[in-house]
Design an enzyme around this catalytic site. Structure first.
Site, PDB file in Angstrom:
ATOM      1  N   CYS A 162      32.354  25.306  35.282  1.00  0.00           N
ATOM      2  CA  CYS A 162      32.125  25.832  33.923  1.00  0.00           C
ATOM      3  C   CYS A 162      30.695  26.319  33.679  1.00  0.00           C
ATOM      4  CB  CYS A 162      32.485  24.784  32.875  1.00  0.00           C
ATOM      5  SG  CYS A 162      33.843  23.710  33.296  1.00  0.00           S
ATOM      6  N   GLN A 217      39.178  24.649  43.076  1.00  0.00           N
ATOM      7  CA  GLN A 217      39.954  24.890  41.861  1.00  0.00           C
ATOM      8  C   GLN A 217      40.201  26.385  41.656  1.00  0.00           C
ATOM      9  OE1 GLN A 217      37.307  22.893  38.981  1.00  0.00           O
ATOM     10  NE2 GLN A 217      39.067  21.634  38.453  1.00  0.00           N
TER      11      GLN A 217
END
Length: 497
Positions: free
Chosen positions: A187, A234
């Protein structure tokens, strides 16, 4: 009462002071339990002790090793037998066993637990998954980025990870007298890409995606093959958008999720909408708008879902999607998560149509979850017998005798030139042994060639399921393989190229 039982004492000590303890007595037996217990196992119609295993206390390898006994009970022998068959089938599908047998991946103590080595065959499959993932994301308007594996401590301090997530992060490394950490999440890097320029409302929505490898500490007692690891990739994405774009963006993520999962053979789901908890960041009105946007996206697609009231993260509501595998087991993969925390921490803004600075909505989303875990699910779902487009080796050419090796190579070259993954088994072994070996490797097709096939430009075709298609001209062999690829991600990629 439990003076000689330090483990129970530790459990009791860790409970909040206001907790009421429940104790159950049965003759001389006293335990922390609500009860009730039956007088004897004779009252149970069907009971079975399954196996024993060592387990570290609370999953911590530095704590004592305990002996764990597994058992189960059912109301009838028929139900127990069905359960035991499901367990046996799950064991046959265990991705750790199949991973070794099919030479897909391994974990080595010399490298470290929870760190995966992808072998060539596993690497082929991962490349196929990634190629499809990139292609469909580009088509859906995502920008794919790459970010470093480490970042300064200051970055993780701003994001809050050092305050709230440090126990899952690895120890810092010092570079030029500054601390750096392996990234546990992607993020902050995507946020920095957003912040690299002054953004206008005309640029939104901005969809940033990455196959980003992250590192999180997990106790060795909970590591499990590819399902629970310490380093994983991810399929991460972050969507920065306007308030009136939220519902359509969430809906598009759901559509993308179901399209991707269908490509891998998953079409059953359990969906959960998690709402605002007691402690949260952000304004109630913003939470309500985000939650309603999630609900609207689900309802407009006529999707059944449950509500986990108060189960959202402190920084935003979310949708969790679990896929069901061939045995009906649930696997958490997809998450669509609002975040009202990081935009505040990093002071994210855009210039609105009035020229004012406004805060964008930020949505985290991962569809596959992690490549490692999703790969483990795929292995178990298909029991290693992958569909043709995903199989690491799609066909094995088997020469009956050494004099047929040259023709076998010609067959292999013809198929490889057509884009298929083919091997030649030129070992000096009996033909039936080679066929058996190919079946054990779950290779979709075996092409046997001898004198007749060499003269006719053909191959005798067998499938891994034991079907014998007989001798087919090579043009028919190619047509058969091509037909098996129709409608798969590979055929779609080929048609666009």
């Amino acid at each position: 009462m439990f003076s000689a039982q330090p483990f129970k004492q530790e459990i009791i000590d860790d409970l909040p002071d206001e907790t009421t303890l429940s104790i159950y007595r049965h003759g001389a037996f006293t335990d922390l339990c609500q009860g009730p217990h039956v007088d004897s196992t004779g009252e149970i119609a069907a009971v079975k002790l399954l196996h024993t295993a060592g387990a570290y206390w609370r999953g911590d390898e530095k704590r004592p090793m305990l002996q764990r006994i597994y058992g189960t009970a059912f109301e009838s022998q028929q139900e127990l037998d069905a359960h035991l068959e499901r367990l046996a089938e799950a064991e046959r599908r265990d991705h750790r066993t199949l991973g070794r047998q099919l030479n897909l991946f391994t974990v080595h103590e010399e490298i470290g637990p929870g760190l995966i080595l992808w072998h060539p065959k596993g690497g082929v499959m991962r490349s196929l998954i990634e190629d499809y993932w990139r292609d469909i994301h580009y088509r859906k308007g995502y920008s794919i980025v790459y970010s470093p594996h480490i970042g300064r401590a200051r970055l993780w301090q701003t994001s809050g990870h050092l305050d709230f997530y440090r126990e899952s992060m690895y120890a810092p490394m010092e570079i030029d007298e500054q601390e750096y950490f392996l990234k546990p999440m992607n993020c902050p890097f995507h946020i920095q890409i957003y912040r690299s320029a002054l953004r206008s409302y005309r640029e939104l929505p901005m969809r940033i995606a990455e196959l980003g490898t992250v590192y999180r500490y997990e106790r060795s007692g909970v590591l499990h093959g590819m399902m629970r690891v310490r380093g994983f990739t991810q399929d991460d994405a972050h969507i920065f958008c306007l308030p009136d774009q939220v519902a359509s963006e969430v809906g598009d993520v759901l559509d993308l999720t179901f399209e991707i999962m269908a490509a891998f053979g998953f079409d059953e789901y359990d969906i959960m909408l998690s709402t605002r908890p007691e402690k949260y960041v952000g304004e109630p009105d913003t939470w309500d708008h985000a939650t309603e946007s999630l609900r609207e996206a689900l309802v407009s697609r006529q999707l059944s879902y449950g509500i986990d009231d108060g189960g959202g993260a402190f920084y935003g509501p979310k949708i969790d999607i679990k896929i069901k595998d061939a045995l009906g087991r649930d696997w958490q993969c997809t998450t669509v998560q609002f975040d009202f925390n990081l935009p505040e921490r990093f002071d994210l803004t855009f210039q609105d149509d009035q020229g004012n600075r406004s805060r964008p909505y930020m949505v985290h989303r991962a569809i596959l979850g992690s490549l490692e875990r999703f790969f483990g699910v795929l292995v178990e779902h298909y029991a290693g017998a992958f569909p043709l487009w995903l199989a690491p080796v799609q066909a094995v050419v088997i020469p009956i005798a050494d004099r047929h090796i040259e023709y076998a190579q010609q067959v292999s070259t013809e198929l490889q030139d057509a884009g298929f993954r083919v091997e030649v088994d030129d070992r000096s072994e009996r033909m039936n042994l080679k066929i058996r070996q190919a079946q054990l490797q779950k290779t979709p097709y075996m092409l046997v060639v001898g004198d007749r096939e060499s003269e006719a430009g053909a191959a005798a075709v067998r499938t891994r399921d034991g079907e014998d298609l007989g001798a087919l001209p090579m043009s028919d062999v190619l047509e058969r393989l091509e037909s098996d690829l129709e409608g798969t991600p590979v055929s779609k990629l080929r048609s666009r190229r």
